[in-house]
Design a protein around this motif. Structure first.
Motif, PDB file in Angstrom:
ATOM      1  N   PRO A  39     -23.749 -30.245  12.830  1.00  0.00           N
ATOM      2  CA  PRO A  39     -25.094 -30.509  13.379  1.00  0.00           C
ATOM      3  C   PRO A  39     -25.068 -31.491  14.542  1.00  0.00           C
ATOM      4  O   PRO A  39     -24.477 -32.570  14.448  1.00  0.00           O
ATOM      5  CB  PRO A  39     -25.849 -31.079  12.170  1.00  0.00           C
ATOM      6  CG  PRO A  39     -25.154 -30.512  10.986  1.00  0.00           C
ATOM      7  CD  PRO A  39     -23.709 -30.439  11.365  1.00  0.00           C
ATOM      8  N   GLY A  40     -25.695 -31.101  15.626  1.00  0.00           N
ATOM      9  CA  GLY A  40     -25.789 -31.966  16.799  1.00  0.00           C
ATOM     10  C   GLY A  40     -24.490 -32.161  17.545  1.00  0.00           C
ATOM     11  O   GLY A  40     -24.363 -33.115  18.319  1.00  0.00           O
TER      12      GLY A  40
ATOM     13  N   HIS B   7     -20.680 -36.795  19.773  1.00  0.00           N
ATOM     14  CA  HIS B   7     -22.108 -36.614  19.707  1.00  0.00           C
ATOM     15  C   HIS B   7     -22.603 -36.256  21.105  1.00  0.00           C
ATOM     16  O   HIS B   7     -22.078 -36.725  22.115  1.00  0.00           O
ATOM     17  CB  HIS B   7     -22.792 -37.868  19.190  1.00  0.00           C
ATOM     18  CG  HIS B   7     -22.645 -38.013  17.713  1.00  0.00           C
ATOM     19  ND1 HIS B   7     -23.487 -37.387  16.817  1.00  0.00           N
ATOM     20  CD2 HIS B   7     -21.757 -38.685  16.961  1.00  0.00           C
ATOM     21  CE1 HIS B   7     -23.106 -37.678  15.579  1.00  0.00           C
ATOM     22  NE2 HIS B   7     -22.072 -38.462  15.642  1.00  0.00           N
ATOM     23  N   THR B  10     -27.998 -37.233  25.492  1.00  0.00           N
ATOM     24  CA  THR B  10     -29.406 -36.881  25.358  1.00  0.00           C
ATOM     25  C   THR B  10     -30.159 -37.185  26.635  1.00  0.00           C
ATOM     26  O   THR B  10     -29.948 -38.221  27.268  1.00  0.00           O
ATOM     27  CB  THR B  10     -30.039 -37.654  24.185  1.00  0.00           C
ATOM     28  OG1 THR B  10     -29.362 -37.289  22.983  1.00  0.00           O
ATOM     29  CG2 THR B  10     -31.517 -37.310  24.043  1.00  0.00           C
ATOM     30  N   SER B  40     -32.825 -25.966  16.973  1.00  0.00           N
ATOM     31  CA  SER B  40     -32.342 -26.438  15.677  1.00  0.00           C
ATOM     32  C   SER B  40     -32.300 -25.301  14.659  1.00  0.00           C
ATOM     33  O   SER B  40     -33.282 -24.578  14.486  1.00  0.00           O
ATOM     34  CB  SER B  40     -33.249 -27.564  15.179  1.00  0.00           C
ATOM     35  OG  SER B  40     -32.801 -28.042  13.936  1.00  0.00           O
ATOM     36  N   VAL B  87     -30.760 -28.106  22.421  1.00  0.00           N
ATOM     37  CA  VAL B  87     -29.470 -28.461  22.992  1.00  0.00           C
ATOM     38  C   VAL B  87     -29.097 -27.384  24.006  1.00  0.00           C
ATOM     39  O   VAL B  87     -29.240 -26.189  23.738  1.00  0.00           O
ATOM     40  CB  VAL B  87     -28.378 -28.567  21.915  1.00  0.00           C
ATOM     41  CG1 VAL B  87     -27.013 -28.810  22.546  1.00  0.00           C
ATOM     42  CG2 VAL B  87     -28.727 -29.682  20.930  1.00  0.00           C
ATOM     43  N   ARG B 106     -28.546 -32.693  24.742  1.00  0.00           N
ATOM     44  CA  ARG B 106     -29.773 -32.553  23.970  1.00  0.00           C
ATOM     45  C   ARG B 106     -30.940 -32.947  24.863  1.00  0.00           C
ATOM     46  O   ARG B 106     -30.956 -34.025  25.457  1.00  0.00           O
ATOM     47  CB  ARG B 106     -29.751 -33.463  22.739  1.00  0.00           C
ATOM     48  CG  ARG B 106     -30.989 -33.339  21.870  1.00  0.00           C
ATOM     49  CD  ARG B 106     -30.902 -34.261  20.666  1.00  0.00           C
ATOM     50  NE  ARG B 106     -29.672 -34.050  19.909  1.00  0.00           N
ATOM     51  CZ  ARG B 106     -29.478 -33.056  19.059  1.00  0.00           C
ATOM     52  NH1 ARG B 106     -30.457 -32.180  18.839  1.00  0.00           N
ATOM     53  NH2 ARG B 106     -28.347 -32.936  18.410  1.00  0.00           N
TER      54      ARG B 106
END
Lengths: 111, 111
Positions: A39-40, B7, B10, B40, B87, B106
């Motif tokens: 996720p992400g 990660h 954003t 998502s 994303v 994101r």
């Protein structure tokens, strides 16, 4: 309607179980792919196939295996699931051009 | 499960603003580029593509710009809406080779 399908959409299973994630496409595409995605996070290619009886490992090492006996079908198997296998698994296919069409994904949780 | 990779960066924008998402690609021989949107719980969906013989391509509210000199690709979204929150992945390929995906960005759109 031409599309790409994945089943199950969600799977919760215990450690040590054997599982198979199904992927089928009705677009007649020769090329198919499996990606793993937390996720992400980024997409990681784990397997791909350029046609029947052709399979290759992707960029990310995976304990899963795949088979390609029919053009439309590209299942992914885990012989013994572990919690570290918990992730989302995305299947994709592409035809003559390189645009890949993705399925909805299978979210796998291993307890 | 164990997360693999980084990660995602954003980008936060206000509704109605224009958004610009950037991507640096690695292979100077790549001749096909594509942008995907991933909401998502869903698989990535095609937004727009561009070939290396073009510098710019426009779609509905989206524009892709390609700068081959610095190996840079950008996606511009006009009048960003809350439904654009997702994303965004860029991907590149050369000839008939498989796509190579970027890390992803994101996009968060606030009302």
């Amino acid at each position: 309607e031409a599309d790409i399908y994945q089943t199950p959409r969600y799977l919760v299973i215990g450690t040590g179980k054997k599982i198979t994630l199904e992927c089928s496409q009705t677009m007649g595409h020769d090329k198919m792919y499996w990606y793993q995605q937390d996720p992400g996070m980024e997409l990681h290619l784990i397997h791909y196939s350029y046609g029947v009886n052709s399979t290759e490992k992707g960029d990310l090492s995976s304990e899963s295996t795949v088979s390609r006996i029919r053009t439309e079908h590209f299942p992914l198997t885990l012989e013994s699931a572990r919690p570290s296998h918990t992730s989302q698994y995305l299947c994709a296919s592409s035809g003559t051009y390189n645009e890949q069409f993705f399925g909805p994904g299978t979210r796998l949780t291993v307890l | 499960g164990e997360s693999v990779g980084l990660h995602l960066p954003t980008l936060s924008v206000q509704e109605g603003d224009n958004s610009i998402i950037n991507c640096a690609y690695s292979n100077s021989a790549s001749d096909y580029f594509i942008w995907y949107k991933q909401e998502s719980g869903k698989g990535p969906q095609f937004i727009i593509d561009i070939r290396s013989n073009m510098d710019k391509r426009q779609g509905q509210r989206v524009t892709v710009l390609l700068n081959k000199t610095v190996k840079h690709l950008s996606l511009q979204i006009a009048a960003t809406q809350p439904g654009d929150s997702a994303v965004y992945f860029c991907a590149e390929s050369r000839g008939f080779q498989k796509l190579v995906f970027g890390t992803g960005t994101r996009l968060l759109v606030s009302p």
